[in-house]
Design a protein around this motif. Structure first.
Motif, PDB file in Angstrom:
ATOM      1  N   THR A   1       0.829  -1.211   0.000  1.00 48.97           N
ATOM      2  CA  THR A   1       0.000   0.000   0.000  1.00 48.97           C
ATOM      3  C   THR A   1       0.860   1.256   0.000  1.00 48.97           C
ATOM      4  O   THR A   1       0.332   2.358   0.008  1.00 48.97           O
ATOM      5  CB  THR A   1      -0.930   0.019   1.232  1.00 48.97           C
TER       6      THR A   1
ATOM      7  N   PRO B   1      -3.301   8.447  -2.858  1.00 46.08           N
ATOM      8  CA  PRO B   1      -4.625   8.860  -2.414  1.00 46.08           C
ATOM      9  C   PRO B   1      -5.319   9.678  -3.492  1.00 46.08           C
ATOM     10  O   PRO B   1      -4.697  10.441  -4.216  1.00 46.08           O
ATOM     11  CB  PRO B   1      -4.340   9.713  -1.182  1.00 46.08           C
TER      12      PRO B   1
ATOM     13  N   PRO C   1      -9.103  15.039  -2.494  1.00 48.31           N
ATOM     14  CA  PRO C   1      -9.876  15.228  -1.260  1.00 48.31           C
ATOM     15  C   PRO C   1     -11.382  15.099  -1.502  1.00 48.31           C
ATOM     16  O   PRO C   1     -12.118  14.698  -0.613  1.00 48.31           O
ATOM     17  CB  PRO C   1      -9.516  16.642  -0.824  1.00 48.31           C
TER      18      PRO C   1
ATOM     19  N   ALA D   1     -12.385  11.486  -0.990  1.00 45.87           N
ATOM     20  CA  ALA D   1     -12.412  11.116   0.423  1.00 45.87           C
ATOM     21  C   ALA D   1     -13.608  11.744   1.125  1.00 45.87           C
ATOM     22  O   ALA D   1     -14.145  11.187   2.075  1.00 45.87           O
ATOM     23  CB  ALA D   1     -11.117  11.538   1.098  1.00 45.87           C
TER      24      ALA D   1
ATOM     25  N   ARG E   1     -17.379   5.075   6.480  1.00 41.42           N
ATOM     26  CA  ARG E   1     -16.012   4.787   6.929  1.00 41.42           C
ATOM     27  C   ARG E   1     -15.262   3.946   5.893  1.00 41.42           C
ATOM     28  O   ARG E   1     -14.098   4.209   5.582  1.00 41.42           O
ATOM     29  CB  ARG E   1     -16.062   4.076   8.280  1.00 41.42           C
TER      30      ARG E   1
ATOM     31  N   SER F   1     -14.401   6.116   2.847  1.00 38.82           N
ATOM     32  CA  SER F   1     -13.245   6.975   3.149  1.00 38.82           C
ATOM     33  C   SER F   1     -11.952   6.174   3.102  1.00 38.82           C
ATOM     34  O   SER F   1     -10.937   6.646   2.588  1.00 38.82           O
ATOM     35  CB  SER F   1     -13.409   7.626   4.525  1.00 38.82           C
ATOM     36  N   ARG F   2     -11.964   4.956   3.646  1.00 39.55           N
ATOM     37  CA  ARG F   2     -10.781   4.101   3.618  1.00 39.55           C
ATOM     38  C   ARG F   2     -10.420   3.751   2.174  1.00 39.55           C
ATOM     39  O   ARG F   2      -9.237   3.742   1.811  1.00 39.55           O
ATOM     40  CB  ARG F   2     -11.024   2.828   4.432  1.00 39.55           C
TER      41      ARG F   2
ATOM     42  N   ARG G   1      -8.661   6.721   0.760  1.00 34.88           N
ATOM     43  CA  ARG G   1      -7.319   6.872   1.337  1.00 34.88           C
ATOM     44  C   ARG G   1      -6.324   5.893   0.717  1.00 34.88           C
ATOM     45  O   ARG G   1      -5.136   6.191   0.602  1.00 34.88           O
ATOM     46  CB  ARG G   1      -7.366   6.658   2.856  1.00 34.88           C
ATOM     47  N   LEU G   2      -6.808   4.709   0.354  1.00 31.79           N
ATOM     48  CA  LEU G   2      -5.931   3.708  -0.250  1.00 31.79           C
ATOM     49  C   LEU G   2      -5.738   3.923  -1.751  1.00 31.79           C
ATOM     50  O   LEU G   2      -5.052   3.149  -2.399  1.00 31.79           O
ATOM     51  CB  LEU G   2      -6.489   2.303   0.005  1.00 31.79           C
TER      52      LEU G   2
END
Length: 165
Positions: free
Chosen positions: A11, A16, A19, A22, A73, A76-77, A80-81
């Motif tokens: 990872t 990312p 924004p 996300a 959640r 969002s993860r 982020r990944l």
């Protein structure tokens, strides 16, 4: 999660997303809480809140808010990944929101005048029709919320790599 050869996925190279990507997870979480408030307390905006509200809060309101929290959640993860949320995940969230809004309009409450809904008041046959539609709308809202959580977690895990022999 490990690959077929037993190694962990890399990872460190995940870039990312913007924004904005996300932020969608936070929108889902906030939207779920607003939807739960609408389903539980929306009738008060029209002066027909009643004694069933506490039951709605601890049952469907809690479930809708919790499911959207976990979906948000996971989304969002996923961002982020550096992965993308699948259209099917977004579709499940949209269907849950649509049916939840309709549920808020048709879910009955007990008032001094008897059972009432936002769309029908206490007038038959509209009251019976609204109550009859509220049950399937609630089921669809919860089912698509559960599907959104499952799909969002799948998005966060990524696609499994297939090794060919």
């Amino acid at each position: 999660m490990t690959h077929a050869n037993g190694t962990l996925p890399d990872t460190s190279t995940a870039s990312p997303l913007t924004p904005r990507a996300a932020t969608f997870g936070y929108v889902v979480t906030l939207g779920g809480f607003v939807l739960a408030l609408w389903i539980c307390f929306g009738r008060f905006l029209f002066g027909i809140g009643g004694s069933l509200t506490p039951i709605y809060v601890v049952t469907i309101g809690f479930l809708v808010a919790t499911l959207h929290f976990f979906a948000g959640r996971a989304i969002s993860r996923t961002a982020r990944l550096g992965r993308n949320t699948r259209p099917s995940t977004v579709a499940m969230i949209c269907i849950a929101w649509f049916t939840g809004i309709l549920l808020g309009l048709m879910i009955p409450d007990v008032t001094a005048e008897g059972l009432q809904t936002i769309v029908s008041g206490a007038v038959e046959p509209g009251l019976g029709i609204a109550i009859g539609l509220a049950n399937p709308l609630g089921i669809i809202c919860l089912a698509t919320s559960i599907a959104a959580v499952a799909l969002a977690h799948g998005d966060a895990k990524g696609r499994p790599e297939i090794e060919e022999d």
